[in-house]
Design a protein around this motif. Sequence first.
Motif, PDB file in Angstrom:
ATOM      1  N   VAL A  88       0.761  -1.434  -0.089  1.00 38.86           N
ATOM      2  CA  VAL A  88       0.091   0.097   0.086  1.00 38.86           C
ATOM      3  C   VAL A  88       0.788   0.929   0.435  1.00 38.86           C
ATOM      4  O   VAL A  88       2.034   1.140   1.116  1.00 38.86           O
ATOM      5  CB  VAL A  88      -0.942  -0.270   1.437  1.00 38.86           C
ATOM      6  CG1 VAL A  88      -2.160   1.148   1.602  1.00 38.86           C
ATOM      7  CG2 VAL A  88      -1.828  -1.568   0.938  1.00 38.86           C
ATOM      8  N   VAL A  89       0.909   1.854  -1.256  1.00 38.86           N
ATOM      9  CA  VAL A  89       1.194   3.471  -1.236  1.00 38.86           C
ATOM     10  C   VAL A  89       0.681   4.544  -1.005  1.00 38.86           C
ATOM     11  O   VAL A  89      -0.159   5.089  -0.775  1.00 38.86           O
ATOM     12  CB  VAL A  89       1.988   3.529  -2.205  1.00 38.86           C
ATOM     13  CG1 VAL A  89       3.198   4.945  -2.941  1.00 38.86           C
ATOM     14  CG2 VAL A  89       2.883   2.330  -3.105  1.00 38.86           C
ATOM     15  N   TYR A  90       1.191   5.394   0.176  1.00 44.17           N
ATOM     16  CA  TYR A  90       0.270   6.610   0.503  1.00 44.17           C
ATOM     17  C   TYR A  90       1.067   7.798   0.224  1.00 44.17           C
ATOM     18  O   TYR A  90       2.621   7.752   0.524  1.00 44.17           O
ATOM     19  CB  TYR A  90       0.618   6.295   2.207  1.00 44.17           C
ATOM     20  CG  TYR A  90      -0.008   8.412   2.695  1.00 44.17           C
ATOM     21  CD1 TYR A  90      -1.432   7.954   2.544  1.00 44.17           C
ATOM     22  CD2 TYR A  90       0.384   8.631   3.235  1.00 44.17           C
ATOM     23  CE1 TYR A  90      -2.113   9.031   3.216  1.00 44.17           C
ATOM     24  CE2 TYR A  90       0.075   9.611   4.185  1.00 44.17           C
ATOM     25  CZ  TYR A  90      -1.434  10.224   3.738  1.00 44.17           C
ATOM     26  OH  TYR A  90      -1.665  11.369   4.784  1.00 44.17           O
ATOM     27  N   ASP A  91       0.927   8.838   0.192  1.00 42.88           N
ATOM     28  CA  ASP A  91       1.796   9.747  -0.293  1.00 42.88           C
ATOM     29  C   ASP A  91       0.729  11.679  -0.178  1.00 42.88           C
ATOM     30  O   ASP A  91       1.467  12.222  -1.055  1.00 42.88           O
ATOM     31  CB  ASP A  91       1.566   9.687  -2.265  1.00 42.88           C
ATOM     32  CG  ASP A  91       0.516  10.351  -3.099  1.00 42.88           C
ATOM     33  OD1 ASP A  91      -0.640  10.396  -2.542  1.00 42.88           O
ATOM     34  OD2 ASP A  91       1.501  10.389  -4.069  1.00 42.88           O
ATOM     35  N   GLN A  92      -0.403  11.152   0.540  1.00 42.04           N
ATOM     36  CA  GLN A  92      -0.672  12.382   1.033  1.00 42.04           C
ATOM     37  C   GLN A  92      -1.310  13.118   0.207  1.00 42.04           C
ATOM     38  O   GLN A  92      -0.779  14.133  -0.704  1.00 42.04           O
ATOM     39  CB  GLN A  92       0.683  13.678   1.581  1.00 42.04           C
ATOM     40  CG  GLN A  92      -0.358  14.490   1.846  1.00 42.04           C
ATOM     41  CD  GLN A  92      -0.559  14.139   3.811  1.00 42.04           C
ATOM     42  OE1 GLN A  92      -1.177  13.724   4.384  1.00 42.04           O
ATOM     43  NE2 GLN A  92      -1.992  15.578   3.738  1.00 42.04           N
ATOM     44  N   GLY A  93      -2.492  13.103  -0.573  1.00 43.00           N
ATOM     45  CA  GLY A  93      -3.528  13.913  -1.704  1.00 43.00           C
ATOM     46  C   GLY A  93      -3.205  13.193  -2.582  1.00 43.00           C
ATOM     47  O   GLY A  93      -4.298  13.793  -3.484  1.00 43.00           O
ATOM     48  N   THR A  94      -3.086  12.109  -3.044  1.00 46.89           N
ATOM     49  CA  THR A  94      -3.088  11.675  -4.560  1.00 46.89           C
ATOM     50  C   THR A  94      -4.666  10.235  -4.534  1.00 46.89           C
ATOM     51  O   THR A  94      -5.088   9.530  -4.056  1.00 46.89           O
ATOM     52  CB  THR A  94      -2.684  10.707  -5.416  1.00 46.89           C
ATOM     53  OG1 THR A  94      -1.562  11.417  -5.412  1.00 46.89           O
ATOM     54  CG2 THR A  94      -3.215   9.893  -6.335  1.00 46.89           C
ATOM     55  N   LYS A  95      -5.802  10.779  -4.670  1.00 48.25           N
ATOM     56  CA  LYS A  95      -7.043  10.171  -4.429  1.00 48.25           C
ATOM     57  C   LYS A  95      -7.409   9.289  -5.621  1.00 48.25           C
ATOM     58  O   LYS A  95      -8.212   8.034  -5.318  1.00 48.25           O
ATOM     59  CB  LYS A  95      -7.886  10.984  -4.224  1.00 48.25           C
ATOM     60  CG  LYS A  95      -8.181  11.354  -3.303  1.00 48.25           C
ATOM     61  CD  LYS A  95      -9.218  12.713  -2.427  1.00 48.25           C
ATOM     62  CE  LYS A  95      -9.503  13.510  -1.410  1.00 48.25           C
ATOM     63  NZ  LYS A  95      -7.730  14.368  -0.945  1.00 48.25           N
ATOM     64  N   ASP A  96      -6.631   9.545  -6.962  1.00 49.08           N
ATOM     65  CA  ASP A  96      -7.524   8.838  -7.597  1.00 49.08           C
ATOM     66  C   ASP A  96      -6.112   8.030  -9.109  1.00 49.08           C
ATOM     67  O   ASP A  96      -5.640   9.529  -9.679  1.00 49.08           O
ATOM     68  CB  ASP A  96      -8.744   8.868  -8.561  1.00 49.08           C
ATOM     69  CG  ASP A  96      -8.432   8.818  -9.778  1.00 49.08           C
ATOM     70  OD1 ASP A  96      -8.787   7.408 -10.483  1.00 49.08           O
ATOM     71  OD2 ASP A  96      -9.471   8.632 -10.812  1.00 49.08           O
ATOM     72  N   ALA A  97      -5.977   7.009  -8.860  1.00 49.22           N
ATOM     73  CA  ALA A  97      -4.920   6.598  -9.582  1.00 49.22           C
ATOM     74  C   ALA A  97      -4.505   6.846 -10.995  1.00 49.22           C
ATOM     75  O   ALA A  97      -3.284   7.633 -12.354  1.00 49.22           O
ATOM     76  CB  ALA A  97      -3.959   4.879  -9.542  1.00 49.22           C
TER      77      ALA A  97
END
Length: 139
Positions: A88-97
Motif C-alpha cells: 500500500v502506497v501513501y502519498d498524501q493527496g492522490t485520490k485516484d491513480a
Amino acid sequence: MSGMRLRRGAVVDTQRLAGMLQRRPHQTLVIDSRTFSEYNASHVLNSINVCCSKLVKRRLQQDKVSVAELLQPNGKIKVNLCRKQEVVVYDQGTKDASLLSKDSFAYILLSKLEQTFNQVFLLTGVLHGSLHIWYPVAS
C-alpha cells in the motif's frame, strides 16, 4: 496528464488498510512516499518512508536503483520482499491513480512496485485523521 491504471482493484481507504494490517500484518507492506518531515510528524507503524526526491525519481526512471534497494536503504530494517505481499502506497493527496502524471514520483513508484509485487494499492483519504481509530499511527 496521462492516467495510470493499477492492475488489481488498486485503491484502499484507511479503514480497509487498518483491516489488512490487523489481519495480515506480516503480509502488508506500507510505503509512505511523503517528505521525511511529514513522515516524522505521523505515519503508520512499521511503514517505510521512501522520500520523493528528484534524485530518487530519476534513479527509478533510469533503473539505477531496485525496489529492494529503495525499500532497504540503510540496512537496519530488513524487509521481506515477497511477491505475495500486499503493498500500500501513501502519498498524501492522490485520490485516484488515473489522475497521476507519468512524470510524477507516485506514478513511477507505483509502476516499479507493480513489477515486483502481485498486489499494489494506493491509499486514499487522510492518514492522520482516521487511521488511528483502527490501527496505531506513530507521531
